[in-house]
Design a protein around this motif. Structure first.
Motif, PDB file in Angstrom:
ATOM      1  N   THR A 134       0.855  -1.189   0.000  1.00 18.27           N
ATOM      2  CA  THR A 134       0.000   0.000   0.000  1.00 18.27           C
ATOM      3  C   THR A 134       0.892   1.240   0.000  1.00 18.27           C
ATOM      4  N   VAL A 135       0.776   2.030  -1.068  1.00 15.84           N
ATOM      5  CA  VAL A 135       1.562   3.258  -1.205  1.00 15.84           C
ATOM      6  C   VAL A 135       0.668   4.433  -0.841  1.00 15.84           C
ATOM      7  N   ARG A 136       1.154   5.306   0.034  1.00 24.76           N
ATOM      8  CA  ARG A 136       0.376   6.462   0.473  1.00 24.76           C
ATOM      9  C   ARG A 136       1.147   7.751   0.177  1.00 24.76           C
ATOM     10  N   ALA A 137       0.387   8.768  -0.278  1.00 26.87           N
ATOM     11  CA  ALA A 137       0.987  10.086  -0.531  1.00 26.87           C
ATOM     12  C   ALA A 137      -0.112  11.130  -0.538  1.00 26.87           C
ATOM     13  N   SER A 154      -4.034   6.786  -1.610  1.00 27.47           N
ATOM     14  CA  SER A 154      -3.346   5.507  -1.462  1.00 27.47           C
ATOM     15  C   SER A 154      -3.607   4.636  -2.680  1.00 27.47           C
ATOM     16  N   ALA A 184      11.573   7.565  -0.855  1.00 29.55           N
ATOM     17  CA  ALA A 184      10.660   6.441  -0.643  1.00 29.55           C
ATOM     18  C   ALA A 184      11.213   5.164  -1.262  1.00 29.55           C
ATOM     19  N   TYR A 187      12.158   1.637   0.706  1.00 28.96           N
ATOM     20  CA  TYR A 187      11.622   0.328   0.331  1.00 28.96           C
ATOM     21  C   TYR A 187      12.750  -0.662   0.050  1.00 28.96           C
ATOM     22  N   THR A 207       3.631  -1.440   3.546  1.00 28.60           N
ATOM     23  CA  THR A 207       3.155  -0.064   3.379  1.00 28.60           C
ATOM     24  C   THR A 207       4.360   0.819   3.072  1.00 28.60           C
ATOM     25  N   LEU A 208       4.119   1.836   2.262  1.00 30.28           N
ATOM     26  CA  LEU A 208       5.207   2.722   1.852  1.00 30.28           C
ATOM     27  C   LEU A 208       4.671   4.144   1.759  1.00 30.28           C
ATOM     28  N   GLU A 209       5.280   5.049   2.502  1.00 30.45           N
ATOM     29  CA  GLU A 209       4.870   6.452   2.513  1.00 30.45           C
ATOM     30  C   GLU A 209       5.777   7.260   1.581  1.00 30.45           C
ATOM     31  N   VAL A 210       5.150   8.077   0.724  1.00 30.70           N
ATOM     32  CA  VAL A 210       5.885   9.004  -0.144  1.00 30.70           C
ATOM     33  C   VAL A 210       5.617  10.412   0.372  1.00 30.70           C
ATOM     34  N   SER A 211       6.650  11.061   0.836  1.00 31.22           N
ATOM     35  CA  SER A 211       6.464  12.405   1.387  1.00 31.22           C
ATOM     36  C   SER A 211       6.242  13.414   0.265  1.00 31.22           C
TER      37      SER A 211
END
Length: 575
Positions: free
Chosen positions: A79-82, A86, A186, A190, A198-202
């Motif tokens: 799950t990529v969130r930015a 998502s 990001a 990873y 889960t992976l957060e992209v600032s």
């Protein structure tokens, strides 16, 4: 019974059993240790070690690798969130891939790292199960590429503030910040934790390089320079409007930048209005007779000295009037060098008809003919049609008429002037004068028939007719206009010449058929109405040859012309 150190002990069956058990245990322990040592030395994976749920115990590296490859699990979802959004993405799309060899290496290392007790229990078939995760690797470039595609709709480039001129003044169009996603950080995160789900992209704002506040300072300075300016040369004066002054400089982020090309053009405009150029001695009609008129010195702007003063004046907001430095201009032809009228002879004549011209075109023919009438060209000097004519402007007497512009025949100021330049060219060419500059029309114009290709186009500014006086004395250009017959003559007078000039008819090398007509809709006509605004003419590739015989010498030259094929154009009503 046997005794030790002189002490006798009974050797019973009970003692024998204890010794037997002890010796057996030692034997088993030794065997287990031996097996463990062998396992370690042969890189055989210890019993009880699992990788990703696959039992690799007792297998060597090759066997373990085959076992893992046969049971490779599918890629997990990440799950990529930015910025509040998502996406669920298969890990494989992010560059994730299983790494069986790294997993085997970890299993082998785990086998080597067992303590003595674990080895003994493994040897006895009682080893604890050790679950190791399946190792994975990440292609960071693929991760960056996928993340960049996901967050692209979220990103916007910052927009710099910019300076524009809004009709009367400079103003600032505000800047806008941009949005930037840090996909590189990001992707590196990873790659360091490929088991992550889960992976957060600032996402952060990015400021523009040029802000409105920074540009406003320059705009304020530029607007102070936008004002009308007056220029004087003695008692003569002229002015530039505020808008004309604004065109002389740019307001940039770094400050005021002068437009040198515009300043040069402005100086020409200023000097043309205030200069009083010298007038050469000339011939003029007085009482029906041609007489010599004495030369007159002139007072003109010293342009070299004036340009730096103009630059300084433009950037000095408090300065509204500028006195131009002047210099005296001497005539290049005096009355003493002008032959007496009785010594002049007609050298050559050019003629053309402008039958069918509109009233506006006929007016421009008459005005242009009167402007060049009486022009005198000293020996060795070059005649410039545009200089003799003056500006093609309403102030100089010209009106609107059909001209060729932008690939079309359109209404424009000065249509018909080329009738006079063409007739002048014919006269000077037949007089044997060398051609310095001559330009043709884009297509064949019927006003200059039947002498196809024997013509010269002019346009102010840019296209001129220039021919050099290579005779032994001044030449006089006279125009004779016959408005009733719509016929024009240009005569070249000078001292008697020995040379004889012959101009051949056009040699046509190729004729190109005109294209099909073009139909253009216009709201200026009612629906169903049609009006022709351009006429079809074939294209031509041709040349005209001139032969000059003088004192036993013969020389030839030629004038080449390439006319484009021209289509007819019809306007069709749409209203």
């Amino acid at each position: 019974m046997y005794t030790a150190r002189g002490t006798s002990l009974p050797y019973t069956g009970k003692h024998m059993k204890a010794w037997t058990i002890a010796l057996s245990s030692l034997a088993l322990l030794g065997g287990a240790l031996a097996l463990g040592a062998v396992a370690s030395s042969n890189d055989t994976i210890a019993p009880g070690i699992h990788v990703g749920g696959v039992d690799l115990g007792g297998l060597d590296e090759r066997g373990a690798l085959q076992a893992l490859q046969a049971h490779t699990p599918s890629a997990p979802d990440v799950t990529v969130r930015a910025a509040g959004r998502s996406w669920v993405v298969p890990a494989a799309d992010l560059g994730w891939a299983p790494d069986p060899q790294a997993s085997i290496d970890a299993a082998v290392q785990a086998s080597r790292d067992r303590n003595l007790g674990a080895r003994v229990m493994a040897a006895l078939g009682q080893a604890d199960t050790v679950e190791l995760p399946l190792r994975a690797r990440v292609n960071v470039a693929t991760t960056r590429q996928k993340l960049a595609a996901l967050v692209k709709p979220l990103e916007t480039a910052p927009v710099d503030a910019r300076i524009v001129f809004d009709k009367t003044r400079y103003t600032v169009v505000p800047d806008r910040p941009g949005v930037l996603a840090d996909v590189s950080a990001a992707a590196n995160t990873y790659a360091a934790s490929p088991d992550a789900t889960t992976l957060e992209v600032s996402v952060s704002k990015r400021s523009a390089a040029l802000t409105a506040a920074a540009l406003q300072v320059q705009v304020d300075a530029g607007n102070k320079l936008v004002r009308p300016m007056t220029f004087t040369l003695g008692e003569r004066k002229t002015a530039l409007t505020a808008l004309q002054v604004a065109n002389l400089f740019w307001v940039r982020a770094k400050g005021i930048e002068l437009d040198e090309a515009a300043i040069t053009r402005a100086m020409k405009t200023i000097t043309s209005n205030v200069d009083r150029p010298a007038r050469n001695a000339r011939y003029a009609l007085q009482g029906g007779a041609l007489v010599r008129v004495k030369e007159q010195p002139g007072v003109v702007t010293d342009v070299k000295a004036a340009l730096p003063l103009l630059r300084k004046a433009i950037t000095t907001p408090s300065l509204a009037t500028m006195a131009l430095p002047s210099t005296t201009q001497a005539p290049t032809l005096t009355v003493n060098a002008l032959p007496e009228v009785k010594k002049l002879t007609l050298i050559a004549t050019g003629s053309s008809t402008y039958y069918g011209s509109s009233g506006a075109r006929a007016t421009n023919v008459s005005v242009a003919a009167s402007k060049i009438n009486g022009a005198v060209v000293a020996p060795g000097e070059t005649f410039s049609f545009l200089n003799a004519l003056g500006s093609i402007s309403p102030e100089n007497g010209f009106v609107g008429g059909l001209i060729i512009s932008g690939g079309r025949t359109v209404d424009g100021l000065g249509g018909g002037v080329c009738q006079v330049s063409t007739t002048t060219f014919r006269a000077l060419y037949q007089a044997g004068l060398p051609v310095v500059e001559r330009n043709q029309h884009a297509y064949r114009v019927h006003y200059y028939d039947p002498q196809v290709g024997f013509e010269a186009a002019v346009y102010d500014p840019g296209l001129d007719l220039k021919m050099k006086n290579d005779t032994n004395g001044p030449i006089l250009i006279r125009t004779v206009n016959h408005p009733a017959q719509q016929r024009l003559e240009v005569q070249v007078w000078g001292l008697p010449q020995t040379r004889k000039v012959t101009v051949s008819p056009a040699t046509i090398l190729a004729r190109i058929p005109h294209p099909a007509p073009q139909y253009v809709t216009t709201p200026n006509l009612r629906r169903g109405q049609t009006r022709q605004v351009d006429w079809a003419v074939d294209g031509y590739n041709l040349y005209i040859t001139r032969t000059i015989r003088d004192g036993g010498t013969v020389r030839t030259d030629k004038v080449s012309t390439n006319y484009k094929p021209w289509r007819a154009v019809y306007e069709v009503g749409s209203s």
